[in-house]
Write a protein that holds these residues in place. Structure first.
Motif: not given
Length: 306
Positions: A168-169, A172, A175, A179-180, A214
């Motif tokens: 995850l970055t 994301d 949250l 989530l994809r 990001n």
């Protein structure tokens, strides 16, 4: 690959490229495939006393296959590992036979050794919750404790693999409700994010001293770089010692626990397959065996005639 003929080397390279491009195989899978097939082709070179060109590969016999498998077992290769190697060899041969126009029956008819499939080792529900609570007590600083709790909560609350959670970055955050996730083999799935997981990540972000970007990792190491999975493995190892849990209480066990507890609560097997990102339902069905085993344990303890 010095024991392999140039023609075989080129064929193997083309097959691996196809696995990457068409089958979407992950890098680790490609590396394993390459090692398994190279090992097989190298054995055939030594077995026959000369490099095996494509023509020679067409003439591989059942006896040749048995000799390769016997040599692998004598070298300490377990039944499960040998079955995996044979699967890679068969896949390569299927592709090669189609390309070169020969009959691969001797290879494809070779039976894999039987082995006992390992069942997932989930934690009990109270142990999973205790693990999250105890992980928080291991860190010397508050933000690291919050980070570790956030990661382990994502593993258990969303069924993520450790690589997926750490992938995850900053983009994301915060949250969302879903989530994809890009999983094994580039397979994408949509995962609901429960409120406790969103709250745990929000707490971590509020305390983290490193600015979020990001395009940078969401979870940071103490020096600000991407968090190494070994840090989570280590903190869970300390927590399980404190709780008296077995060595199987690993980050991946939290994902197993997610699936098993959903199934116990009446979750649909197909839905759980989608949430876990399993390509095959048969992989997910292993959890039904775990659930049945647990049910029988309860039955044996509670039955009035036990």
């Amino acid at each position: 690959m010095t024991l392999i003929s140039p023609a075989c080397r080129d064929a193997l390279s083309s097959w691996l490229d196809g696995q990457k491009a068409l089958a979407g195989a992950a890098r680790n899978t490609i590396t394993a495939y390459q090692g398994d097939v190279v090992e097989f082709l190298s054995f055939m070179t030594l077995h026959h006393g000369e490099p095996q060109g494509l023509g020679a590969l067409e003439r591989i016999t059942v006896a040749d296959m048995r000799a390769w498998m016997a040599q692998a077992r004598a070298g300490g290769v377990g039944a499960r590992s040998l079955a995996r190697k044979l699967s890679a060899v068969k896949s390569f041969y299927r592709w090669l036979a189609d390309r070169e126009g020969f009959e691969p029956t001797a290879v494809l008819s070779t039976r894999a050794p039987k082995f006992q499939k390992k069942l997932p080792r989930p934690l009990a529900e109270d142990a999973a919750r205790a693990m999250i609570d105890t992980v928080e007590l291991q860190a010397a600083s508050g933000w690291v404790a919050a980070r570790d709790v956030a990661v382990v909560t994502l593993l258990y609350g969303c069924g993520l693999r450790i690589s997926e959670a750490l992938g995850l970055t900053g983009a994301d955050a915060p949250l969302p409700a879903t989530l994809r996730i890009l999983g094994k083999g580039g397979k994408e799935r949509v995962v609901p994010v429960i409120a406790p997981a969103r709250d745990a990540v929000a707490t971590y972000l509020r305390l983290c001293p490193h600015p979020q970007q990001n395009d940078a990792a969401l979870f940071r190491g103490t020096r600000g770089g991407p968090l190494n999975p070994r840090a989570i493995q280590s903190v869970m190892a300390r927590a399980r010692l404190q709780l008296g849990l077995p060595a199987t209480a690993t980050p991946h066990a939290m994902r197993h626990s997610f699936a098993t507890h959903l199934l116990s609560a009446g979750g649909d097997l197909r839905a759980i397959q989608e949430l876990l990102g399993h390509a095959s339902l048969s992989t997910t069905q292993a959890y039904t065996a775990v659930d049945t085993a647990r049910l029988m344990e309860v039955y044996d303890r509670a039955h009035p005639r036990a």
